[in-house]
Design an enzyme around this catalytic site. Structure first.
Site, PDB file in Angstrom:
ATOM      1  N   ASP A   9       0.943  -1.149  -0.042  1.00 45.71           N
ATOM      2  CA  ASP A   9      -0.079   0.018  -0.126  1.00 45.71           C
ATOM      3  C   ASP A   9       1.020   1.298   0.022  1.00 45.71           C
ATOM      4  OD1 ASP A   9      -2.229   1.776   0.384  1.00 45.71           O
ATOM      5  OD2 ASP A   9      -1.703   1.688   2.612  1.00 45.71           O
ATOM      6  N   ASP A  11      -0.222   5.048   0.956  1.00 48.17           N
ATOM      7  CA  ASP A  11      -0.494   5.969   1.871  1.00 48.17           C
ATOM      8  C   ASP A  11      -0.564   5.509   3.399  1.00 48.17           C
ATOM      9  OD1 ASP A  11      -1.166   8.166  -0.010  1.00 48.17           O
ATOM     10  OD2 ASP A  11      -3.131   6.911  -0.344  1.00 48.17           O
ATOM     11  N   GLY A  46      -7.354   4.005   3.786  1.00 53.07           N
ATOM     12  CA  GLY A  46      -7.396   2.940   2.754  1.00 53.07           C
ATOM     13  C   GLY A  46      -8.625   2.877   1.960  1.00 53.07           C
ATOM     14  N   VAL A  47      -9.808   3.902   2.333  1.00 59.99           N
ATOM     15  CA  VAL A  47     -10.809   3.608   1.784  1.00 59.99           C
ATOM     16  C   VAL A  47     -10.937   4.513   0.350  1.00 59.99           C
ATOM     17  CG1 VAL A  47     -13.395   4.446   2.202  1.00 59.99           C
ATOM     18  CG2 VAL A  47     -12.194   2.915   3.672  1.00 59.99           C
ATOM     19  N   ARG A  49     -12.038   7.281  -2.544  1.00 64.43           N
ATOM     20  CA  ARG A  49     -12.283   8.962  -2.118  1.00 64.43           C
ATOM     21  C   ARG A  49     -13.981   8.944  -1.939  1.00 64.43           C
ATOM     22  NH1 ARG A  49     -10.504  12.718  -7.109  1.00 64.43           N
ATOM     23  NH2 ARG A  49      -8.713  11.435  -6.860  1.00 64.43           N
ATOM     24  N   SER A 114      -5.498   4.912  -4.260  1.00 66.47           N
ATOM     25  CA  SER A 114      -5.556   6.392  -4.705  1.00 66.47           C
ATOM     26  C   SER A 114      -5.315   6.397  -6.127  1.00 66.47           C
ATOM     27  CB  SER A 114      -4.468   7.035  -3.913  1.00 66.47           C
ATOM     28  OG  SER A 114      -4.311   8.355  -4.410  1.00 66.47           O
ATOM     29  N   LYS A 115      -6.077   7.588  -6.865  1.00 65.12           N
ATOM     30  CA  LYS A 115      -5.900   7.765  -7.966  1.00 65.12           C
ATOM     31  C   LYS A 115      -4.799   8.624  -8.432  1.00 65.12           C
ATOM     32  CE  LYS A 115     -10.516   6.954  -9.679  1.00 65.12           C
ATOM     33  NZ  LYS A 115     -11.958   7.423  -9.219  1.00 65.12           N
ATOM     34  N   ASN A 116      -4.089   9.024  -7.218  1.00 63.61           N
ATOM     35  CA  ASN A 116      -2.899   9.878  -7.182  1.00 63.61           C
ATOM     36  C   ASN A 116      -1.802   9.416  -6.985  1.00 63.61           C
ATOM     37  OD1 ASN A 116      -4.039  12.495  -7.441  1.00 63.61           O
ATOM     38  ND2 ASN A 116      -5.198  12.085  -5.370  1.00 63.61           N
ATOM     39  N   ASP A 168      -1.362  -0.341   6.162  1.00 65.48           N
ATOM     40  CA  ASP A 168      -1.721   0.287   7.500  1.00 65.48           C
ATOM     41  C   ASP A 168      -3.124   0.404   7.759  1.00 65.48           C
ATOM     42  OD1 ASP A 168      -2.194   2.193   5.494  1.00 65.48           O
ATOM     43  OD2 ASP A 168      -2.190   3.591   6.887  1.00 65.48           O
TER      44      ASP A 168
HETATM   45  C1  BG6 Z   1      -5.862   5.558  -0.289  1.00 65.10           C
HETATM   46  C2  BG6 Z   1      -5.910   6.316   1.029  1.00 65.10           C
HETATM   47  O1  BG6 Z   1      -4.758   5.005  -0.411  1.00 65.10           O
HETATM   48  O2  BG6 Z   1      -6.517   6.106  -1.348  1.00 65.10           O
HETATM   49  C3  BG6 Z   1      -7.384   6.889   1.386  1.00 65.10           C
HETATM   50  O3  BG6 Z   1      -5.575   5.682   2.278  1.00 65.10           O
HETATM   51  C4  BG6 Z   1      -7.913   7.802   0.011  1.00 65.10           C
HETATM   52  O4  BG6 Z   1      -7.265   7.805   2.471  1.00 65.10           O
HETATM   53  C5  BG6 Z   1      -7.929   6.808  -1.175  1.00 65.10           C
HETATM   54  O5  BG6 Z   1      -9.171   8.287   0.198  1.00 65.10           O
HETATM   55  C6  BG6 Z   1      -8.302   7.466  -2.432  1.00 65.10           C
HETATM   56  O6  BG6 Z   1      -7.264   8.411  -2.593  1.00 65.10           O
HETATM   57  P1  BG6 Z   1      -7.362   9.490  -3.952  1.00 65.10           P
HETATM   58  O7  BG6 Z   1      -6.124  10.203  -4.049  1.00 65.10           O
HETATM   59  O8  BG6 Z   1      -7.952   8.612  -5.345  1.00 65.10           O
HETATM   60  O9  BG6 Z   1      -8.407  10.264  -3.489  1.00 65.10           O
HETATM   61 MG    MG Z   2      -2.714   3.188   3.402  1.00 67.80          MG
END
Ligand code: BG6
Ligand code: MG
Length: 220
Positions: A9, A11, A46-47, A49, A114-116, A168
């Protein structure tokens, strides 16, 4: 019981962007007059957006265009926070462990909702340390569904029991277990206690420690 890969993972495992996700949501919640504390935020780890926003809204109903606008606003705050991310923001032990795993001939993948995630690993300068990247664009159903980790394992060409997920978040450990992966949970037992191995962080953690804790030496 051969272990051939680790799926990380991002974040809260490789870098502390979990804090920036929290601050982005906190700013949005304050602007909207929605009660939201650090304790509430634990459930968001981990959830995705959208699911994170739903947890903050606690059943309050909003039109879809307002939901979209709030998700975009939070993401713009998050993008501002991560602009300055550099290799200095790697959490202790993460890069060393990734390198050690690869030197040992095992595979590595990123499994982040995450999309980022792609942008973050670029800024951290570690994209070349992954054989595969699965992120918020890769699957429809996010953690706690196992789909993202299954996507990563498929990219590596390995069955789940040969891959170890490092997470985490409670939702991430649940996803790993649902997919038949072994798991390492980072953080307090109340959060990641259902992982096969629980550690406070990756600081000072060697591959041999993990293989031993997961049940014996690798006999590949
Ligand atoms: C997860 C994070 O990795 O990615 C979450 O733990 C977050 O907190 C999720 O909401 C989605 O991320 P993003 O960057 O696509 O908004
Ligand atoms: Mg995480």
């Amino acid at each position: 019981m051969t272990i051939r890969a680790f799926i990380f993972d991002l974040d809260g495992v490789i870098t502390d962007t979990a804090e920036y996700h929290y601050r982005g949501w906190k700013r949005l919640a304050d602007e909207e007059g929605l009660p939201f504390t650090r304790e509430d935020n634990e459930q968001l780890r981990g959830v995705s957006r959208r699911e994170s926003l739903m947890l903050i809204l606690k059943g309050r109903v909003y039109p879809e265009d307002k939901i979209q606008e709030m998700m975009e606003r939070k993401n713009s705050y998050y993008l501002d926070f991560i602009k300055e991310i550099s290799p200095r923001d790697l959490l202790p032990g993460a890069k060393e462990l990734l390198e050690e795993i690869r030197v040992a001939g095992l595979k590595t993948a990123l499994g982040s909702a995450s999309k980022n995630a792609g942008g973050v690993i670029d800024r951290l300068g570690i994209q070349s340390l992954f054989d595969a990247v699965s992120d918020g664009h890769s699957v429809e159903r996010q953690k706690p569904a196992p789909d993202l980790f299954l996507h990563a394992a498929a990219q590596l060409g390995l069955p789940p029991p040969e891959c170890v997920v490092v997470e985490d978040a409670a939702a991430g450990i649940e996803a790993a277990r649902a997919g038949g992966f072994r798991s390492i949970g980072l953080g307090p037992r109340e959060r990641v206690g259902s992982a096969d191995v629980v550690l406070p962080s990756l600081a000072g953690v060697r591959l041999s420690d993990l293989l031993e804790a997961l049940g014996g030496a690798n006999r590949s």
